[in-house]
Design a protein around this motif. Structure first.
Motif, PDB file in Angstrom:
ATOM      1  N   ASP A  40       0.828  -1.210   0.000  1.00 60.20           N
ATOM      2  CA  ASP A  40       0.000   0.000   0.000  1.00 60.20           C
ATOM      3  C   ASP A  40       0.860   1.257   0.000  1.00 60.20           C
ATOM      4  N   LEU A  41       1.913   1.256   0.804  1.00 56.18           N
ATOM      5  CA  LEU A  41       2.800   2.420   0.863  1.00 56.18           C
ATOM      6  C   LEU A  41       3.419   2.703  -0.507  1.00 56.18           C
ATOM      7  N   GLU A  42       3.793   1.657  -1.214  1.00 54.32           N
ATOM      8  CA  GLU A  42       4.401   1.858  -2.517  1.00 54.32           C
ATOM      9  C   GLU A  42       3.433   2.578  -3.454  1.00 54.32           C
ATOM     10  N   LEU A  43       2.169   2.211  -3.385  1.00 51.51           N
ATOM     11  CA  LEU A  43       1.171   2.875  -4.224  1.00 51.51           C
ATOM     12  C   LEU A  43       1.006   4.331  -3.810  1.00 51.51           C
ATOM     13  N   TRP A  44       0.845   4.569  -2.517  1.00 50.12           N
ATOM     14  CA  TRP A  44       0.628   5.937  -2.034  1.00 50.12           C
ATOM     15  C   TRP A  44       1.812   6.837  -2.337  1.00 50.12           C
ATOM     16  N   LEU A  45       3.031   6.324  -2.077  1.00 48.97           N
ATOM     17  CA  LEU A  45       4.216   7.163  -2.216  1.00 48.97           C
ATOM     18  C   LEU A  45       4.640   7.340  -3.668  1.00 48.97           C
ATOM     19  N   SER A  46       4.041   6.612  -4.569  1.00 52.88           N
ATOM     20  CA  SER A  46       4.269   6.863  -5.987  1.00 52.88           C
ATOM     21  C   SER A  46       3.440   8.042  -6.475  1.00 52.88           C
ATOM     22  N   GLN A  47       2.535   8.521  -5.608  1.00 51.13           N
ATOM     23  CA  GLN A  47       1.635   9.613  -5.974  1.00 51.13           C
ATOM     24  C   GLN A  47       1.929  10.911  -5.234  1.00 51.13           C
ATOM     25  N   ARG A  48       2.740  10.859  -4.195  1.00 43.81           N
ATOM     26  CA  ARG A  48       3.031  12.055  -3.409  1.00 43.81           C
ATOM     27  C   ARG A  48       4.355  11.860  -2.673  1.00 43.81           C
ATOM     28  N   PRO A  49       5.002  12.964  -2.246  1.00 42.85           N
ATOM     29  CA  PRO A  49       6.336  12.843  -1.652  1.00 42.85           C
ATOM     30  C   PRO A  49       6.353  12.328  -0.220  1.00 42.85           C
ATOM     31  N   PHE A  50       5.275  12.564   0.535  1.00 44.38           N
ATOM     32  CA  PHE A  50       5.231  12.139   1.928  1.00 44.38           C
ATOM     33  C   PHE A  50       3.950  11.346   2.180  1.00 44.38           C
ATOM     34  N   VAL A  51       3.903  10.671   3.293  1.00 48.61           N
ATOM     35  CA  VAL A  51       2.786   9.769   3.564  1.00 48.61           C
ATOM     36  C   VAL A  51       1.447  10.490   3.529  1.00 48.61           C
ATOM     37  N   ALA A  52       1.361  11.661   4.151  1.00 47.52           N
ATOM     38  CA  ALA A  52       0.080  12.364   4.246  1.00 47.52           C
ATOM     39  C   ALA A  52      -0.101  13.445   3.180  1.00 47.52           C
ATOM     40  N   GLY A  53       0.842  13.574   2.259  1.00 47.58           N
ATOM     41  CA  GLY A  53       0.680  14.609   1.236  1.00 47.58           C
ATOM     42  C   GLY A  53       1.989  15.238   0.822  1.00 47.58           C
ATOM     43  N   ASP A  54       1.977  16.560   0.727  1.00 48.24           N
ATOM     44  CA  ASP A  54       3.146  17.289   0.215  1.00 48.24           C
ATOM     45  C   ASP A  54       4.162  17.660   1.284  1.00 48.24           C
ATOM     46  N   SER A  55       3.803  17.494   2.568  1.00 51.40           N
ATOM     47  CA  SER A  55       4.688  17.949   3.650  1.00 51.40           C
ATOM     48  C   SER A  55       5.013  16.816   4.616  1.00 51.40           C
ATOM     49  N   PHE A  56       6.212  16.874   5.163  1.00 51.96           N
ATOM     50  CA  PHE A  56       6.619  15.942   6.222  1.00 51.96           C
ATOM     51  C   PHE A  56       5.714  16.131   7.431  1.00 51.96           C
ATOM     52  N   SER A  57       5.316  15.024   8.056  1.00 44.21           N
ATOM     53  CA  SER A  57       4.406  15.101   9.208  1.00 44.21           C
ATOM     54  C   SER A  57       4.651  13.936  10.161  1.00 44.21           C
ATOM     55  N   VAL A  58       3.868  13.912  11.232  1.00 45.49           N
ATOM     56  CA  VAL A  58       3.971  12.810  12.189  1.00 45.49           C
ATOM     57  C   VAL A  58       3.632  11.476  11.537  1.00 45.49           C
ATOM     58  N   ALA A  59       2.872  11.494  10.442  1.00 46.51           N
ATOM     59  CA  ALA A  59       2.575  10.239   9.740  1.00 46.51           C
ATOM     60  C   ALA A  59       3.853   9.603   9.213  1.00 46.51           C
ATOM     61  N   ASP A  60       4.787  10.426   8.755  1.00 45.50           N
ATOM     62  CA  ASP A  60       6.067   9.904   8.279  1.00 45.50           C
ATOM     63  C   ASP A  60       6.890   9.338   9.430  1.00 45.50           C
ATOM     64  N   ILE A  61       6.830   9.989  10.582  1.00 45.92           N
ATOM     65  CA  ILE A  61       7.554   9.483  11.755  1.00 45.92           C
ATOM     66  C   ILE A  61       7.068   8.093  12.110  1.00 45.92           C
ATOM     67  N   THR A  62       5.761   7.937  12.237  1.00 46.84           N
ATOM     68  CA  THR A  62       5.212   6.638  12.616  1.00 46.84           C
ATOM     69  C   THR A  62       5.495   5.590  11.556  1.00 46.84           C
ATOM     70  N   ALA A  63       5.429   5.977  10.282  1.00 43.51           N
ATOM     71  CA  ALA A  63       5.699   5.024   9.208  1.00 43.51           C
ATOM     72  C   ALA A  63       7.138   4.512   9.265  1.00 43.51           C
ATOM     73  N   VAL A  64       8.108   5.400   9.440  1.00 46.07           N
ATOM     74  CA  VAL A  64       9.506   4.978   9.496  1.00 46.07           C
ATOM     75  C   VAL A  64       9.757   4.106  10.721  1.00 46.07           C
ATOM     76  N   VAL A  65       9.200   4.494  11.853  1.00 47.96           N
ATOM     77  CA  VAL A  65       9.389   3.688  13.064  1.00 47.96           C
ATOM     78  C   VAL A  65       8.788   2.295  12.870  1.00 47.96           C
ATOM     79  N   ALA A  66       7.618   2.216  12.245  1.00 50.37           N
ATOM     80  CA  ALA A  66       6.999   0.919  11.979  1.00 50.37           C
ATOM     81  C   ALA A  66       7.866   0.074  11.057  1.00 50.37           C
ATOM     82  N   ILE A  67       8.391   0.693   9.995  1.00 49.39           N
ATOM     83  CA  ILE A  67       9.230  -0.042   9.049  1.00 49.39           C
ATOM     84  C   ILE A  67      10.514  -0.514   9.715  1.00 49.39           C
ATOM     85  N   ASP A  68      11.147   0.356  10.497  1.00 45.21           N
ATOM     86  CA  ASP A  68      12.386  -0.026  11.174  1.00 45.21           C
ATOM     87  C   ASP A  68      12.145  -1.166  12.161  1.00 45.21           C
ATOM     88  N   PHE A  69      11.017  -1.110  12.884  1.00 40.66           N
ATOM     89  CA  PHE A  69      10.713  -2.168  13.838  1.00 40.66           C
ATOM     90  C   PHE A  69      10.469  -3.484  13.111  1.00 40.66           C
TER      91      PHE A  69
END
Length: 213
Positions: free
Chosen positions: A153-182
């Motif tokens: 799902d992330l691959e689809l979403w991130l092929s359409q926009r630069p960050f998880v929630a849209g055009d700007s870095f946000s807490v959604a990106d923080i949680t996503a990276v922490v989830a992926i690293d874990f």
């Protein structure tokens, strides 16, 4: 600036979410380590701070204790309103919260559940907190399946926009990276090699100085 204390553990992915947030925002907080390996979270002293006996907990100068990552971040975004990471407008705030929730529900929580239901040393402790719960072996594979679906799902979403929630870095990106690293470390489930959009996003976001917090 208000004097803050963050009770955390270096091994807790949820505590890492808050440490990254603090570093990203430049908010100072005294870090107080709770030794989960020594079961310090179950001590009377820590239970008096957080009766749920989990990390992280943010302690305010007036003695108020705030647990749960979304609540901690909401407080910090409103107490320190310059350059928030949860969006600037009502619409942006709703979208960031929606995506951050998805990263938690579809990434971090199932990955944690897979681990807590698999590790022998956590028998009887399948859920964090003051109460004991039996492990459910079926949740191991289900958690792995959910993480696998998140990668797709992330691959689809991130092929359409630069960050998880849209055009700007946000807490959604923080949680996503922490989830992926874990998931990468605990389940050996890194981002698939063919997921070019996700790998591009991850390289850019994880390189931010705050992610070493």
């Amino acid at each position: 600036m208000e004097k803050l204390k963050l009770y955390h553990s270096p091994v807790s992915p949820n505590a890492r979410r808050v440490r990254i947030y603090l570093a990203e925002r430049g908010i100072d907080a005294e870090l107080v380590t709770v030794d989960l390996g020594a079961k310090a979270q179950f001590s009377d002293a820590y239970a008096a701070i957080n009766p749920r006996q989990v990390v992280p907990t943010l302690l305010l100068a007036d003695g108020t204790a705030i647990g749960e990552v979304p609540a901690i971040i909401r407080y910090l975004d409103e107490a320190f309103p310059e350059n928030p990471l949860d969006g600037a407008t009502p619409k942006d705030k709703a979208l960031v919260q929606m995506w951050e929730r998805r990263m938690e529900q579809e990434g971090l929580l199932p990955a944690v559940a897979a681990v807590r239901n698999a590790v022998q040393g956590l028998a009887g402790r399948a859920l964090a907190g003051p109460h004991g719960y039996a492990q459910i072996p079926g949740l191991i594979e289900r958690g792995r399946q959910i993480v696998s679906n998140l990668h797709a799902d992330l691959e689809l979403w991130l092929s359409q926009r630069p960050f998880v929630a849209g055009d700007s870095f946000s807490v959604a990106d923080i949680t996503a990276v922490v989830a992926i690293d874990f998931a990468t470390k605990a389940l050996s489930m890194p981002i698939p090699e063919g997921n070019a959009a996700t790998l591009r996003w991850y390289a850019a976001v994880a390189a931010r100085p705050s992610f070493s917090a």
